[in-house]
Design a protein around this motif. Structure first.
Motif, mmCIF file in Angstrom:
data_model
loop_
_atom_site.group_PDB
_atom_site.id
_atom_site.type_symbol
_atom_site.label_atom_id
_atom_site.label_comp_id
_atom_site.label_asym_id
_atom_site.label_seq_id
_atom_site.Cartn_x
_atom_site.Cartn_y
_atom_site.Cartn_z
ATOM 1 N N MET A 4 0.827 -1.077 -0.107
ATOM 2 C CA MET A 4 -0.091 0.142 0.088
ATOM 3 C C MET A 4 0.844 1.264 0.101
ATOM 4 S SD MET A 4 -3.074 -0.828 -0.340
ATOM 5 C CE MET A 4 -4.518 -2.225 0.224
ATOM 6 N N ARG A 5 1.922 1.275 0.715
ATOM 7 C CA ARG A 5 2.872 2.423 0.718
ATOM 8 C C ARG A 5 3.465 2.470 -0.759
ATOM 9 N NH1 ARG A 5 3.939 4.603 5.476
ATOM 10 N NH2 ARG A 5 3.803 3.290 7.374
ATOM 11 N N PHE A 6 3.905 1.462 -1.126
ATOM 12 C CA PHE A 6 4.255 1.416 -2.825
ATOM 13 C C PHE A 6 3.204 2.169 -3.587
ATOM 14 C CE2 PHE A 6 4.927 -0.147 -7.256
ATOM 15 C CZ PHE A 6 6.386 0.213 -7.234
ATOM 16 N N ASP A 7 1.988 1.815 -3.287
ATOM 17 C CA ASP A 7 1.068 2.428 -4.241
ATOM 18 C C ASP A 7 0.818 3.808 -4.028
ATOM 19 O OD1 ASP A 7 -1.664 2.190 -5.913
ATOM 20 O OD2 ASP A 7 -2.407 2.942 -4.099
ATOM 21 N N GLU A 8 1.006 4.343 -2.748
ATOM 22 C CA GLU A 8 1.077 5.774 -2.599
ATOM 23 C C GLU A 8 2.471 6.451 -3.213
ATOM 24 O OE1 GLU A 8 1.301 6.565 1.546
ATOM 25 O OE2 GLU A 8 -0.575 5.431 2.325
ATOM 26 N N PHE A 9 3.343 5.762 -3.178
ATOM 27 C CA PHE A 9 4.476 6.091 -3.853
ATOM 28 C C PHE A 9 4.358 6.250 -5.660
ATOM 29 C CE2 PHE A 9 8.518 4.051 -5.896
ATOM 30 C CZ PHE A 9 9.376 5.222 -6.071
ATOM 31 N N LEU A 10 3.786 5.164 -6.072
ATOM 32 C CA LEU A 10 3.300 5.311 -7.349
ATOM 33 C C LEU A 10 2.547 6.544 -7.932
ATOM 34 C CD1 LEU A 10 2.580 1.783 -8.935
ATOM 35 C CD2 LEU A 10 4.517 3.254 -9.307
ATOM 36 N N ALA A 11 1.587 6.743 -6.780
ATOM 37 C CA ALA A 11 0.383 8.039 -7.034
ATOM 38 C C ALA A 11 1.288 9.546 -7.158
ATOM 39 C CB ALA A 11 -0.633 7.981 -5.800
ATOM 40 N N GLY A 12 2.440 9.416 -6.471
ATOM 41 C CA GLY A 12 2.958 10.622 -6.384
ATOM 42 C C GLY A 12 4.172 10.712 -7.636
ATOM 43 N N LEU A 13 4.453 9.774 -8.266
ATOM 44 C CA LEU A 13 5.487 9.542 -9.230
ATOM 45 C C LEU A 13 5.149 10.547 -10.346
ATOM 46 C CD1 LEU A 13 6.891 5.962 -9.600
ATOM 47 C CD2 LEU A 13 8.162 7.856 -8.755
ATOM 48 N N PRO A 14 5.828 11.254 -11.040
ATOM 49 C CA PRO A 14 5.631 12.258 -12.119
ATOM 50 C C PRO A 14 5.818 11.137 -13.527
ATOM 51 C CG PRO A 14 7.923 12.706 -11.399
ATOM 52 C CD PRO A 14 7.265 11.765 -10.457
ATOM 53 N N ALA A 15 6.739 9.968 -13.239
ATOM 54 C CA ALA A 15 6.662 9.086 -14.592
ATOM 55 C C ALA A 15 7.335 7.745 -13.960
ATOM 56 C CB ALA A 15 7.779 9.687 -15.429
ATOM 57 N N GLY A 16 6.869 6.854 -14.630
ATOM 58 C CA GLY A 16 7.539 5.524 -13.952
ATOM 59 C C GLY A 16 8.390 4.668 -14.822
ATOM 60 N N ILE A 17 8.674 4.787 -16.104
ATOM 61 C CA ILE A 17 9.303 3.790 -17.054
ATOM 62 C C ILE A 17 10.657 3.461 -16.424
ATOM 63 C CG2 ILE A 17 10.424 3.724 -19.137
ATOM 64 C CD1 ILE A 17 8.058 4.967 -20.554
ATOM 65 N N GLN A 18 11.535 4.954 -16.023
ATOM 66 C CA GLN A 18 12.699 4.626 -15.607
ATOM 67 C C GLN A 18 13.114 3.821 -14.486
ATOM 68 O OE1 GLN A 18 14.790 8.554 -14.557
ATOM 69 N NE2 GLN A 18 16.980 7.517 -14.776
#
Length: 988
Positions: A555-569
């Motif tokens: 769930m914390r990782f999900d919060e982390f994803l929610a705040g990421l501007p981009a994910g590919i790198q």
């Protein structure tokens, strides 16, 4: 080598092998076109050429087809038939060598000017270009020879232009060349050919990529401080000489954008600045680009030395999976416009399209990046030669080597044919039937269908090898069971897999993961990002499953994803680096403070790829070096402050990771956090002083220094500490006001400067806050001025300061500012601390203060380590009273609480008490550092983050949490007993 037509029967070709019978697109048109060229030759007095072109020989038929198929060749022959006529006396190779000598001579001519050199280079380049194309079409040069000769031509042109500019600068007194006849030697001007030029693989219409550096200390440089401007101007003129279009055309389009940070750096960069850039900020694509770097002109010896120094950056000893991910990402982008179905021949990009030249180059370069650090044989620049070396070292099969080498040269021939048509910078096959037929004829095919079949087969062979290397996702997880998250209904086998992995709410986990696939977060909006995350999910679930509370970690990782501007790198990094993935799981399950930093700045993960991260100590020298590199190029006051914030956040994260991983202990972390604060606040002060002086000038003899107080002074900062400090200043006695546009009286000047410093450090910006500053420990506290004159500080400490203020300065330490004032401030602190004091009075006041704190701020619970009876405050008060009353062993003054407790004098505290106090402080420091690292708020025993208990047990080397709590309680009891024994009993 052939001797030319003059020594042969007229039916024989100019070339060393029989001329191929190229077929024109339109024979009647071709005859008209060659007749026009024959007439032009006759008008120019070139009788034998006119006779040849009007004749019926194989050579005439070949030229007839060439001029029909290539607009560029036809127009060139019509305008300058003497180029062909020169071949009656020499071979093309001999003529090309002559042209190179003429290029060099043009730069050395007695009356040479920029204009005359530009004209000569353009005429000679056009002739060479025509001849190289003619030789390839005739089969006299194979494609490998063609790219070599095109590159040699570019080398000669760049050398001629640079030699001209160097000699001109010498004769104008701007340089002092050691040998004007060899102008490049010792000049310090380094011109590196990059890309295809560096690899000797230029095509017919290539730009040439150059990166330009200079050595300010080179023998020829007369003014090192003016060298940057001089070499930048020379580089700009070099580009003009080569690429400006005139009535004679251009020589080579020249691209300088491969230099470090091209948007903000000059055209020529000092060598040392470049080395620091590559070491501190260089990207993987820049490493790949440097594989092909080659000194092509200027100071070749200096260029070779520069590349040698750069080797550790390019050729790393460890496996660089991030480089693979970068290439993989570009590969997907290349494929996006065509999809993965049947390859269309019409309109296909021979360079960038599926199965194209770039795939072969990437295939080679990626393997070089991975293995070249350990195998010097794999560090070559040329693509086909490196295919052979990769096979020799077992990195690829012999079949891959042979196939890719064969197809590389075939595709390069196709590329050349496309560009020979009209001398255009294009890599795309024509969309129309006639255009494709033209290319087929130029390559010797009977028709476009035959060419298309062979071309398509070539692309498929390249794609097959490339796909085997890159398009199969790394196996991060296997044999863990079903993991299906498609649709909107939970897959029963997937629920069982999740439960088996350690998740208590598998249905909720399925829901969260399905939401990732919907692209609801910015990081998962692109198809590429979702694909990477899908490939990564099994490994993510395994890593989170191994934490003690898998659901919360995910769930914390999900919060982390929610705040990421981009994910590919990030997804690419995690996919290729399982150790990084495990660390991420620990952070998400245990350390919200670190997770917050990562959420705001995902690129801090780059630092975790450094294999030396956990072995290099983050000491002051380490941090200062990296900060210096990071601040290079900052042009404005605001840029400096933003970079300080970025650097501090990233280094706090990396120091925290070291503590989390156990590679440094709590004391070392405290020193590192404190050194980081010293350096960044010190740089902020320097920036503020300079910026403030722009408007207000400077005070005569003025100087400022910062005294670090509290945990900063004792070098025991934690990840979440505020910073206590006092700003001191001094100036000449007769200074009445500053000398700027808006003069200020000294006291007002330094008060305003301090307020500016507070804003610079504590004001929130897009990059966050550097530190929260607390100036309440200054003389007279909040009632006093924010900046204190050193004399006022001296008087106050000796005449007005309370005991608690003297206790506070036991931890004072000069951390930044003017060295002389820092030394004076520390000498004054030492002097004040050395004053005689009555132990009973000091101890009584300390006990009363402790009692007041307990009444006004009682501890929340037994884990409020600072405030509990027998907690950190008790230990700090014991140490501070001991310093003030001289109850420590002889030695240099130390602001460290731990060191002070270890040095308590035997008559004040016996060996057992000293050990108990020191051990207690070490325990509290270990717990506090880890808790403040992981949490942003108070520690709540009933709501402890998953994994934090394990970290606290590891930091204290205790077997379980119940034992830790009992040990903490017993330690506090002993500390309070010692506090009472040492301070409540009167001692003389």
């Amino acid at each position: 080598m052939t001797t030319g037509l003059a020594a042969k029967p007229k039916d024989q070709p100019w070339f060393g092998s029989p001329v191929p019978q190229l077929v024109p697109l339109d024979r009647e048109r071709a005859r008209r076109e060659i007749a026009e060229i024959a007439d032009a030759a006759k008008e120019a007095g070139l009788t034998r050429l006119s006779t040849l072109l009007n004749g019926k020989s194989r050579l005439a038929a070949f030229l007839e087809a060439v001029f029909d198929l290539s607009i560029f060749m036809r127009d060139c022959a019509r305008r300058r038939p003497e180029i062909l006529d020169a071949l009656f006396g020499q071979t093309i190779d001999e003529r090309l060598l002559f042209i190179q000598s003429e290029i060099a001579a043009a730069a050395r001519a007695q009356d040479v000017s920029e204009k005359s050199l530009m004209m000569a280079l353009r005429r000679l380049k056009l002739e060479a270009h025509f001849l190289i194309a003619l030789a390839e079409l005739a089969g006299e040069f194979d494609t490998a020879a063609t790219v070599r000769r095109l590159s040699d031509l570019a080398d000669a042109s760049v050398r001629a232009a640079s030699d001209f500019l160097l000699r001109e600068a010498h004769f104008q007194g701007k340089l002092n060349l050691p040998d004007p006849e060899r102008p490049a030697a010792g000049s310090g001007w380094i011109l590196l050919g990059m890309g295809k030029l560096g690899a000797h693989e230029l095509n017919f219409s290539s730009d040439i990529d150059l990166v330009v550096f200079f050595e300010p200390e080179a023998p020829a440089v007369t003014d090192p401080f003016g060298a940057a401007d001089l070499f930048a101007r020379m580089t700009r003129r070099l580009v003009k000489i080569l690429q400006d279009r005139t009535e004679h055309g251009y020589v080579f389009r020249t691209d300088l954008r491969l230099r470090p940070d091209p948007g903000s750096t000059p055209l020529a960069i000092p060598v040392q600045a470049a080395l620091l850039y590559y070491e501190g900020r260089g990207q993987n694509w820049e490493r790949a680009a440097m594989i092909k770097a080659r000194p092509v002109a200027g100071d070749l010896k200096a260029g070779a030395a520069f590349l040698k120094e750069l080797q550790p950056y390019v050729w790393r000893k460890y496996m660089d999976f991030a480089a693979i991910a970068d290439v993989h990402s570009i590969k997907r982008q290349i494929h996006a416009h065509k999809g993965h179905g049947e390859i269309a021949v019409k309109g296909h990009n021979v360079k960038l399209g599926r199965g194209g030249i770039r795939e072969i180059e990437f295939f080679v370069q990626t393997q070089q990046l991975i293995a070249g650090g350990r195998f010097p044989d794999l560090r070559g620049r040329e693509t086909v030669a490196m295919l052979a070396q990769l096979a020799a070292h077992g990195w690829i099969t012999a079949e891959a080597r042979d196939t890719l080498a064969q197809q590389y040269w075939f595709l390069r021939r196709v590329e050349h044919a496309i560009q020979m048509v009209a001398d255009e910078q294009t890599h795309t096959l024509p969309e129309d039937d006639e255009g494709l037929e033209r290319i087929a004829h130029m390559l010797g095919f009977t028709d476009r269908e035959t060419f298309a079949a062979e071309f398509r087969a070539s692309l498929h062979q390249v794609e097959r090898h490339y796909a085997a290397l890159f398009e199969t996702a790394p196996e991060l997880s296997s044999g863990i069971g079903n993991l299906v998250f498609t649709g909107d209904v939970d897959d029963p086998d997937t629920l069982q897999t999740l439960h088996r992995l350690g998740f208590e709410r598998p249905s909720d986990i399925c829901r969260v993961i399905r939401s990732w696939h919907f692209g609801r977060y910015r990081a998962t909006q692109s198809a590429e990002a979702r694909e990477r995350l899908t490939e990564l999910t099994p490994a993510l679930l395994e890593a989170f499953g191994k934490t003690r509370r898998a659901d919360e970690a995910l769930m914390r990782f999900d919060e982390f994803l929610a705040g990421l501007p981009a994910g590919i790198q990030l997804f690419s990094l995690l996919q290729s680096n399982p150790a990084l993935l495990r660390l991420l799981a620990t952070i998400m399950g245990t350390a919200p403070r670190l997770a917050m930093i990562v959420t705001r700045r995902p690129h801090v993960f780059d630092g975790l790829l450094d294999p030396l991260l956990l072995s290099e100590l983050p000491d002051r020298t380490y941090l200062a070096t990296r900060l210096s590199v990071f601040l290079e190029g900052a042009k404005t006051y605001e840029d400096v402050l933003d970079r300080l914030r970025i650097f501090a956040a990233e280094q706090k994260f990396l120091i925290g990771v070291r503590l989390l991983a156990g590679s440094i202990d709590a004391a070392r972390a405290g020193r590192a956090f404190s050194d980081l604060a010293d350096l960044t606040i010190g740089n902020a002060l320097d920036a503020v002083v300079d910026e403030f002086a722009v408007r207000h000038g400077r005070v005569k003899g003025g100087k400022a220094a910062i005294l670090g107080m509290g945990k900063l002074g004792s070098r025991e900062l934690t990840a979440g500490s505020d910073v206590d400090l006092i700003l001191l200043y001094d100036h000449d006695p007769d200074a009445e006001e500053s000398d700027g546009e808006k003069p200020l009286a000294p006291s007002h000047y330094y008060a305003r400067l301090t307020q500016r410093l507070i804003a610079a450090v504590s004001a929130p910006t897009a990059e966050g806050v550097l530190y929260e500053l607390d100036l309440r420990l200054r003389p007279s506290g909040n009632k006093g001025p924010v900046a204190t004159h050193i004399d006022a500080f001296r008087r106050y400490q000796r005449e007005e300061a309370w005991t608690w203020e003297h206790m506070a300065i036991t931890r004072a330490r000069a951390v930044a500012g003017d060295p002389e004032l820092c030394e004076a401030a520390e000498a004054e602190v030492t002097s004040v601390l050395a004053l005689p004091r009555d132990f009973s009075k000091v101890a009584k006041e300390a006990v009363n203060m402790r009692k007041m704190i307990e009444e006004e701020k009682p501890p929340r619970d037994p884990w409020d380590i600072k405030l509990i009876p027998g907690g950190l405050i008790d230990l700090e008060f014991i140490a501070q009273v001991a310093v003030l009353t001289h109850r420590i062993e002889q030695g240099p003054h130390t602001a460290s609480t731990a060191e002070t407790l270890a040095r308590l004098s035997p008559e004040f505290a016996d060996a057992q008490v000293r050990q108990e106090l020191y051990d207690a402080y070490s325990l509290y420091l270990s717990l506090t550092q880890m808790i403040r690292l992981c949490l942003t708020g108070a520690f709540e025993r009933s709501d402890m983050p998953p994994g934090l208990a394990d970290l606290l047990l590891r930091a204290t080397d205790l077997p379980d949490f119940a034992v830790l709590e009992a040990h903490l309680k017993e330690t506090a009891r002993k500390v309070r007993a010692n506090f009472d024994r040492l301070l409540r009993v009167r001692k003389k």
